[in-house]
Design a protein around this motif. Structure first.
Motif, PDB file in Angstrom:
ATOM      1  N   ARG A 276     -10.087  12.462   6.658  1.00  0.00           N
ATOM      2  CA  ARG A 276      -9.139  12.650   5.564  1.00  0.00           C
ATOM      3  C   ARG A 276      -9.862  12.884   4.242  1.00  0.00           C
ATOM      4  NH1 ARG A 276      -3.998   9.950   5.677  1.00  0.00           N
ATOM      5  NH2 ARG A 276      -4.489   9.493   3.505  1.00  0.00           N
ATOM      6  N   GLU A 277      -9.190  13.577   3.340  1.00  0.00           N
ATOM      7  CA  GLU A 277      -9.741  13.738   1.997  1.00  0.00           C
ATOM      8  C   GLU A 277      -9.759  12.397   1.270  1.00  0.00           C
ATOM      9  OE1 GLU A 277      -8.932  16.304  -2.118  1.00  0.00           O
ATOM     10  OE2 GLU A 277      -7.770  16.719  -0.295  1.00  0.00           O
ATOM     11  N   VAL A 278      -8.697  11.600   1.466  1.00  0.00           N
ATOM     12  CA  VAL A 278      -8.604  10.270   0.864  1.00  0.00           C
ATOM     13  C   VAL A 278      -8.661   9.232   1.987  1.00  0.00           C
ATOM     14  CG1 VAL A 278      -7.200   8.697  -0.508  1.00  0.00           C
ATOM     15  CG2 VAL A 278      -7.213  11.151  -1.033  1.00  0.00           C
ATOM     16  N   PRO A 279      -9.692   8.400   2.032  1.00  0.00           N
ATOM     17  CA  PRO A 279      -9.792   7.398   3.104  1.00  0.00           C
ATOM     18  C   PRO A 279      -8.647   6.388   3.054  1.00  0.00           C
ATOM     19  CG  PRO A 279     -11.869   7.639   1.919  1.00  0.00           C
ATOM     20  CD  PRO A 279     -10.842   8.366   1.118  1.00  0.00           C
ATOM     21  N   ILE A 280      -8.272   5.873   4.209  1.00  0.00           N
ATOM     22  CA  ILE A 280      -7.268   4.820   4.302  1.00  0.00           C
ATOM     23  C   ILE A 280      -7.760   3.769   5.298  1.00  0.00           C
ATOM     24  CG2 ILE A 280      -5.265   6.270   3.746  1.00  0.00           C
ATOM     25  CD1 ILE A 280      -4.706   6.386   6.805  1.00  0.00           C
ATOM     26  N   PRO A 281      -7.235   2.541   5.218  1.00  0.00           N
ATOM     27  CA  PRO A 281      -7.622   1.531   6.206  1.00  0.00           C
ATOM     28  C   PRO A 281      -6.926   1.761   7.545  1.00  0.00           C
ATOM     29  CG  PRO A 281      -6.048   0.618   4.641  1.00  0.00           C
ATOM     30  CD  PRO A 281      -6.374   1.991   4.146  1.00  0.00           C
ATOM     31  N   VAL A 282      -7.683   1.620   8.616  1.00  0.00           N
ATOM     32  CA  VAL A 282      -7.139   1.595   9.969  1.00  0.00           C
ATOM     33  C   VAL A 282      -7.412   0.208  10.516  1.00  0.00           C
ATOM     34  CG1 VAL A 282      -7.338   2.491  12.323  1.00  0.00           C
ATOM     35  CG2 VAL A 282      -7.460   4.055  10.371  1.00  0.00           C
ATOM     36  N   PHE A 283      -6.378  -0.478  10.961  1.00  0.00           N
ATOM     37  CA  PHE A 283      -6.531  -1.811  11.528  1.00  0.00           C
ATOM     38  C   PHE A 283      -6.369  -1.690  13.041  1.00  0.00           C
ATOM     39  CE2 PHE A 283      -4.972  -2.342   7.182  1.00  0.00           C
ATOM     40  CZ  PHE A 283      -5.997  -3.105   6.661  1.00  0.00           C
ATOM     41  N   ALA A 284      -7.502  -1.633  13.736  1.00  0.00           N
ATOM     42  CA  ALA A 284      -7.509  -1.379  15.178  1.00  0.00           C
ATOM     43  C   ALA A 284      -7.965  -2.625  15.919  1.00  0.00           C
ATOM     44  CB  ALA A 284      -8.433  -0.202  15.497  1.00  0.00           C
TER      45      ALA A 284
ATOM     46  N   LEU B 198       0.800  -1.223   0.000  1.00  0.00           N
ATOM     47  CA  LEU B 198       0.000   0.000   0.000  1.00  0.00           C
ATOM     48  C   LEU B 198       0.832   1.271   0.000  1.00  0.00           C
ATOM     49  CD1 LEU B 198      -2.757  -0.857   2.651  1.00  0.00           C
ATOM     50  CD2 LEU B 198      -3.021  -0.758   0.172  1.00  0.00           C
ATOM     51  N   GLY B 199       1.919   1.284   0.776  1.00  0.00           N
ATOM     52  CA  GLY B 199       2.696   2.503   0.970  1.00  0.00           C
ATOM     53  C   GLY B 199       3.004   2.704   2.441  1.00  0.00           C
ATOM     54  N   PRO B 200       3.407   3.905   2.861  1.00  0.00           N
ATOM     55  CA  PRO B 200       3.817   4.144   4.246  1.00  0.00           C
ATOM     56  C   PRO B 200       2.726   3.793   5.264  1.00  0.00           C
ATOM     57  CG  PRO B 200       4.509   5.960   2.853  1.00  0.00           C
ATOM     58  CD  PRO B 200       3.640   5.091   2.003  1.00  0.00           C
ATOM     59  N   VAL B 201       3.129   3.067   6.302  1.00  0.00           N
ATOM     60  CA  VAL B 201       2.220   2.619   7.355  1.00  0.00           C
ATOM     61  C   VAL B 201       2.606   3.283   8.676  1.00  0.00           C
ATOM     62  CG1 VAL B 201       1.433   0.635   8.705  1.00  0.00           C
ATOM     63  CG2 VAL B 201       1.775   0.406   6.236  1.00  0.00           C
ATOM     64  N   VAL B 202       1.626   3.810   9.393  1.00  0.00           N
ATOM     65  CA  VAL B 202       1.840   4.367  10.730  1.00  0.00           C
ATOM     66  C   VAL B 202       1.462   3.312  11.756  1.00  0.00           C
ATOM     67  CG1 VAL B 202       1.046   6.077  12.408  1.00  0.00           C
ATOM     68  CG2 VAL B 202       1.543   6.769  10.048  1.00  0.00           C
ATOM     69  N   VAL B 203       2.391   3.018  12.663  1.00  0.00           N
ATOM     70  CA  VAL B 203       2.193   2.003  13.702  1.00  0.00           C
ATOM     71  C   VAL B 203       2.207   2.675  15.069  1.00  0.00           C
ATOM     72  CG1 VAL B 203       3.194  -0.019  14.833  1.00  0.00           C
ATOM     73  CG2 VAL B 203       3.173   0.127  12.335  1.00  0.00           C
TER      74      VAL B 203
ATOM     75  N   ALA C 174       6.513  -7.010  21.667  1.00  0.00           N
ATOM     76  CA  ALA C 174       5.846  -7.783  20.614  1.00  0.00           C
ATOM     77  C   ALA C 174       4.814  -6.995  19.823  1.00  0.00           C
ATOM     78  CB  ALA C 174       5.206  -9.037  21.208  1.00  0.00           C
ATOM     79  N   PHE C 175       4.282  -5.894  20.394  1.00  0.00           N
ATOM     80  CA  PHE C 175       3.358  -5.033  19.672  1.00  0.00           C
ATOM     81  C   PHE C 175       3.831  -3.592  19.738  1.00  0.00           C
ATOM     82  CE2 PHE C 175       0.208  -8.445  19.706  1.00  0.00           C
ATOM     83  CZ  PHE C 175      -0.404  -8.258  18.483  1.00  0.00           C
ATOM     84  N   SER C 176       5.112  -3.414  19.517  1.00  0.00           N
ATOM     85  CA  SER C 176       5.664  -2.073  19.623  1.00  0.00           C
ATOM     86  C   SER C 176       6.563  -1.781  18.427  1.00  0.00           C
ATOM     87  CB  SER C 176       6.417  -1.923  20.954  1.00  0.00           C
ATOM     88  OG  SER C 176       6.734  -0.578  21.215  1.00  0.00           O
ATOM     89  N   VAL C 177       7.728  -1.207  18.672  1.00  0.00           N
ATOM     90  CA  VAL C 177       8.550  -0.641  17.589  1.00  0.00           C
ATOM     91  C   VAL C 177       8.891  -1.667  16.506  1.00  0.00           C
ATOM     92  CG1 VAL C 177      10.744   0.493  17.060  1.00  0.00           C
ATOM     93  CG2 VAL C 177       9.468   1.130  19.114  1.00  0.00           C
ATOM     94  N   ALA C 178       9.270  -2.872  16.914  1.00  0.00           N
ATOM     95  CA  ALA C 178       9.573  -3.919  15.934  1.00  0.00           C
ATOM     96  C   ALA C 178       8.631  -5.099  16.115  1.00  0.00           C
ATOM     97  CB  ALA C 178      11.020  -4.378  16.082  1.00  0.00           C
ATOM     98  N   GLY C 179       7.431  -4.824  16.600  1.00  0.00           N
ATOM     99  CA  GLY C 179       6.457  -5.868  16.851  1.00  0.00           C
ATOM    100  C   GLY C 179       5.764  -6.355  15.588  1.00  0.00           C
TER     101      GLY C 179
ATOM    102  N   VAL D 195      -2.912   2.457   8.847  1.00  0.00           N
ATOM    103  CA  VAL D 195      -2.599   2.642  10.268  1.00  0.00           C
ATOM    104  C   VAL D 195      -2.831   1.318  10.997  1.00  0.00           C
ATOM    105  CG1 VAL D 195      -3.294   3.813  12.407  1.00  0.00           C
ATOM    106  CG2 VAL D 195      -3.208   5.088  10.242  1.00  0.00           C
ATOM    107  N   ALA D 196      -1.931   0.984  11.926  1.00  0.00           N
ATOM    108  CA  ALA D 196      -2.091  -0.207  12.763  1.00  0.00           C
ATOM    109  C   ALA D 196      -2.056   0.196  14.233  1.00  0.00           C
ATOM    110  CB  ALA D 196      -0.996  -1.220  12.465  1.00  0.00           C
ATOM    111  N   PHE D 197      -2.995  -0.339  15.010  1.00  0.00           N
ATOM    112  CA  PHE D 197      -3.150   0.062  16.413  1.00  0.00           C
ATOM    113  C   PHE D 197      -3.605  -1.135  17.239  1.00  0.00           C
ATOM    114  CE2 PHE D 197      -6.208   1.240  19.743  1.00  0.00           C
ATOM    115  CZ  PHE D 197      -5.464   2.102  20.527  1.00  0.00           C
ATOM    116  N   THR D 198      -3.033  -1.270  18.429  1.00  0.00           N
ATOM    117  CA  THR D 198      -3.504  -2.229  19.420  1.00  0.00           C
ATOM    118  C   THR D 198      -3.701  -1.479  20.728  1.00  0.00           C
ATOM    119  OG1 THR D 198      -2.375  -4.116  18.418  1.00  0.00           O
ATOM    120  CG2 THR D 198      -2.937  -4.307  20.736  1.00  0.00           C
TER     121      THR D 198
END
Length: 526
Positions: free
Chosen positions: A254-262, A147-152, A161-166, A235-238
């Motif tokens: 956002r003007e352009v929707p993106i998936p958020v995986f929460a 997809l492109g750049p992901v924000v974690v 395990a669910f952090s910087v390199a999770g 975006v990925a979030f726990t």
């Protein structure tokens, strides 16, 4: 340890005020004033990620695999330094963190193997049929592309395990996506150390520097900016339901929707069927107690709901469970805020009409700050069905026993449940068929069904599903644990009537990658 933000694999000091991590067990302010990221840092990180994406997405799969393995190796080299700092920042015992470190390293290597083998891209080829009647068919070839750049966002309850390199970072990098990590403000030193490991891996393998950035902020400003930024593609979030929903709402602005995986938590019901209770109430009570109090109840798979039909065996189970909980020592919770929220919610629910406290920890260490007190309450199914608020997750060592009058009422309780990460049936073999309707309804509510086990403990493997119907997650089609977590960060793309030498290697006629591809509805390497 370096206290500066990492922007495109380069340390960058900020003029913004710094902040510190706190030891939740002692209340002590820990070493290191970490630079608060600026909006410019966030902009530059995503700009660099977008540029890096053009190269990184096309890198040879073996280089990507080597990069993931190098991160695992560098984290392993941090050893005791990382474990010690993580223990100070989280209040978690070193033994638990050793296991989490092993999981973090293991899942990085798992994704490396996935990428190296290569078939995960789901290449599908339908060759041209020029003589087909009444119309010819074009040559169409399809595969998954990043997809492109992901924000974690780093998680509070899994500093490794669910952090910087999770798992979120590892699966995004495996998919071919650069990552910008917003560090959890409770795990600053832990994040910095793992960030340094990723920088070494980038240097060793030569992947583009923009593939990784790490930003610190103890407010919502940077996280908000990252989610709404036009260069962010996922975006990925726990974390909590409140936090996950906030990110989802931001994405809608956002003007352009993106998936958020929460992944937003769950109360993970355990259904205790009558014959199982009759034959092994003591064993079941011990299993449930150990799962409820594990890690001070700070797991998204903590069993917050126990469902059963009224019986003498259930009374024995409750007595056994109460005895185990009373003897449970208090434990440090992850942050003072999490501890305060747990105590407020678990005490407030006891003032609800029809709720009865049956057990509470009495072994309390007065020297500990931010400590948990395990609590078990009970309520009738009729009251539970009338009060939707009793399905609210209470993050900590708390569980509610819901007592039904009969099988029909127990099924009604199951039918009333919201979406869950897990659901468990405790049963004897011969009674499963008698409760087939209940089991069928329960399967509609969850992402993972367990039989005669406890939900805490999530295996990292290809078959794992860690994600369920809303509100446990916002998209039940995906998992945040296991190798198939990679599919969150890709999209399908088809090439029609392209010359072979212009196609991606995964779609070329001679199959230079040697991967499995779907041809004429058969998976083959030919």
């Amino acid at each position: 340890m370096t206290y500066s933000n990492i922007v495109c694999s380069t340390y960058r000091k900020s003029s913004e005020p710094g902040f510190h991590a706190i030891n939740p067990a002692t209340g002590e302010t820990l070493t290191g004033s970490f630079n608060t990221a600026s909006l410019q840092d966030a902009d530059d990180a995503l700009k660099g990620a977008e540029l890096a994406f053009q190269e990184y997405k096309n890198l040879n799969k073996d280089i990507k695999a080597a990069f993931l393995r190098a991160i695992a190796d560098e984290i392993s080299q941090l050893g005791e330094d990382l474990l010690s700092r993580a223990a100070q920042e989280s209040g978690l015992p070193v033994g638990r963190l050793q296991g989490e470190m092993g999981r973090t390293i293991g899942q990085l290597r798992m994704f490396a193997t996935l990428v190296e083998e290569g078939s995960w891209v789901n290449a599908i080829i339908d060759v041209a049929l020029p003589d087909r009647k009444p119309l010819p068919r074009a040559d169409i070839r399809r595969m998954l592309v990043p997809l492109g750049p992901v924000v974690v966002f780093g998680a509070s309850n899994f500093p490794l395990a669910f952090s910087v390199a999770g798992g979120d970072t590892a699966s995004a990098l495996a998919a071919g996506c650069p990552v910008v990590v917003k560090a959890h403000p409770a795990h600053l030193g832990t994040s910095a150390l793992v960030g340094s490991a990723i920088l070494k891996a980038i240097e060793t393998t030569g992947v583009p520097k923009g593939v990784f950035s790490l930003l610190y902020d103890d407010s919502y400003e940077i996280g908000t900016h990252l989610v709404k930024h036009p260069k962010t593609k996922a975006v990925a979030f726990t974390g909590s339901f409140k936090g996950g929903n906030a990110l989802i709402q931001l994405s809608h602005q956002r003007e352009v929707p993106i998936p958020v995986f929460a992944e937003m938590g769950s109360i993970n019901p355990i259904v205790l069927l009558p014959e199982a209770l009759q034959k092994r109430h003591q064993t079941l009570a011990a299993q449930c107690a150990s799962s409820i109090i594990l890690g001070a109840g700070q797991f998204c798979t903590n069993p917050g709901l126990l469902l059963a039909i009224k019986s003498p065996s259930l009374d024995l189970f409750k007595a056994d469970l109460a005895a185990a909980i009373v003897e449970t020592p208090s434990a440090t919770m992850l942050t003072p805020g999490i501890c305060e929220n747990y105590n407020n919610l678990s005490k407030a629910v006891l003032h609800t009409n029809g709720i009865t406290l049956i057990a509470e920890s009495t072994v309390v260490n007065q020297e500990l700050q931010s400590q948990s007190v395990a609590r078990i309450a009970t309520v009738s199914a009729a009251t539970f069905l009338m009060n939707k608020g009793l399905q609210q997750e209470i993050f900590g060592p708390y569980s509610l026993i819901v007592v039904a009058e009969d099988a029909a009422e127990l099924t009604a309780v199951v039918e009333s449940l919201e979406g869950q990460l897990t659901a468990t049936i405790m049963s004897e073999k011969n009674e499963l068929e008698d409760y087939s309707e209940l089991i069928n309804k329960l399967s509609d509510k969850t992402g993972r069904m367990l039989l005669n086990g406890v939900p805490t403990g999530v295996e990292v493997c290809a078959a794992m599903q860690h994600g369920g119907p809303y509100p446990s997650t916002n998209d039940s089609r995906f998992t945040s644990v296991g190798s198939t977590a990679v599919y969150r960060f890709v999209r399908p793309m088809a090439w029609q009537d392209w010359e072979d030498h212009l196609l991606p290697d995964a779609l070329k006629a001679q199959n230079p990658l040697g991967i499995y591809r779907l041809m004429d509805l058969n998976w083959t390497k030919q």
